[in-house]
Design a protein around this motif. Structure first.
Motif, PDB file in Angstrom:
ATOM      1  N   VAL A  17     -48.730  23.713  30.348  1.00 10.48           N
ATOM      2  CA  VAL A  17     -49.593  24.583  30.367  1.00 10.48           C
ATOM      3  C   VAL A  17     -50.591  24.660  30.523  1.00 10.48           C
ATOM      4  CG1 VAL A  17     -48.771  25.382  27.768  1.00 10.48           C
ATOM      5  CG2 VAL A  17     -51.041  23.998  28.209  1.00 10.48           C
ATOM      6  N   ALA A  21     -53.897  29.164  28.777  1.00 11.04           N
ATOM      7  CA  ALA A  21     -52.944  29.383  27.735  1.00 11.04           C
ATOM      8  C   ALA A  21     -53.606  29.349  26.747  1.00 11.04           C
ATOM      9  CB  ALA A  21     -51.878  28.288  27.688  1.00 11.04           C
ATOM     10  N   ASP A  25     -49.755  30.177  22.131  1.00  8.75           N
ATOM     11  CA  ASP A  25     -49.123  29.930  23.439  1.00  8.75           C
ATOM     12  C   ASP A  25     -48.995  28.338  22.748  1.00  8.75           C
ATOM     13  OD1 ASP A  25     -48.449  32.269  23.765  1.00  8.75           O
ATOM     14  OD2 ASP A  25     -50.249  32.519  25.653  1.00  8.75           O
ATOM     15  N   ARG A  28     -46.920  27.634  20.279  1.00  7.82           N
ATOM     16  CA  ARG A  28     -44.881  28.302  20.251  1.00  7.82           C
ATOM     17  C   ARG A  28     -44.251  26.508  21.506  1.00  7.82           C
ATOM     18  NH1 ARG A  28     -46.849  32.749  21.790  1.00  7.82           N
ATOM     19  NH2 ARG A  28     -46.442  33.523  19.794  1.00  7.82           N
TER      20      ARG A  28
END
Length: 215
Positions: A17, A21, A25, A28
């Motif tokens: 990421v 981020a 997120d 997830r």
């Protein structure tokens, strides 16, 4: 002797990421990829840090009010609990290894830094993989015949130039047992020590006689 290196054991498909981020997120990404941590990278793929489930937990811990039950968080935990982006909650700087490191080198760094995984980077510090404690433990899955052959061929024959059959090697579930005789007493601890360095060896027991006590 040839030792397995980090490049052979690491996971090459790393979930990453950017530093920007958002918290959700990150959660997830962890959930969708079924991993316990993601690497944080910059726009050029350089490793910045790691966000693990443990880095995100302060957010959950801070959502209740349990005076006297939950210890007060330290300053860093408080920052993470307040953080909303990867760059705010990640563990940084990234603890990194090179693909050509041995398992022993990687394990020593993990232990010294108290981390569960290492980001693997190239000469430009760009992320090329990730290696976990579980990955490093894979060397202990080597079969007994392979370990026995390596000790016989590499340690006893090519390295120490012992007479064929002078020392016999038995391996059971990674446990090595040595029988036979050598010329000098000083060779006994050398053989035992070298056998312990073979990838996959759990322990070594020796029953070796010697012709000359040179110690």
């Amino acid at each position: 002797m040839r030792h397995r290196n980090v490049g052979e054991l690491m996971t090459r498909e790393v979930v990453t990421v950017p530093g920007s981020a958002g918290f959700k997120d990150i959660v997830r990404a962890l959930t969708e990829h079924q991993v316990s941590a993601v690497a944080v990278v910059d726009g050029e793929g350089r490793a910045l840090g790691v966000v693990s489930e443990g880095d995100l937990l302060p957010k959950s811990a801070g959502q209740g009010d349990f005076p006297g039950v939950v210890p007060e968080p330290d300053a860093r935990e408080h920052e993470k609990a307040e953080g909303t982006r990867a760059e705010e909650v990640m563990s940084a700087p990234a603890v990194c290894a090179r693909a050509d490191w041995t398992v022993a080198e990687a394990a020593r760094l993990m232990e010294a830094q108290g981390v569960k995984r290492l980001l693997v980077v190239d000469e430009a510090d760009k992320l090329v993989g990730i290696v976990s404690r579980r990955d490093l433990l894979k060397i202990f899955l080597r079969d007994d015949d392979t370990i026995r052959h390596e000790i016989t061929a590499d340690v006893l024959d090519r390295t120490l130039r012992q007479e064929p059959g002078a020392v016999t090697v038995e391996v059971t579930e990674g446990r090595v047992e040595l029988h036979g005789a050598v010329q000098f007493k000083s060779l006994v601890p050398v053989i035992e020590r070298l056998c312990r360095t073979v990838d996959g060896v759990v322990g070594v027991t020796q029953h070796l006689a010697y012709a000359v006590d040179d110690m």
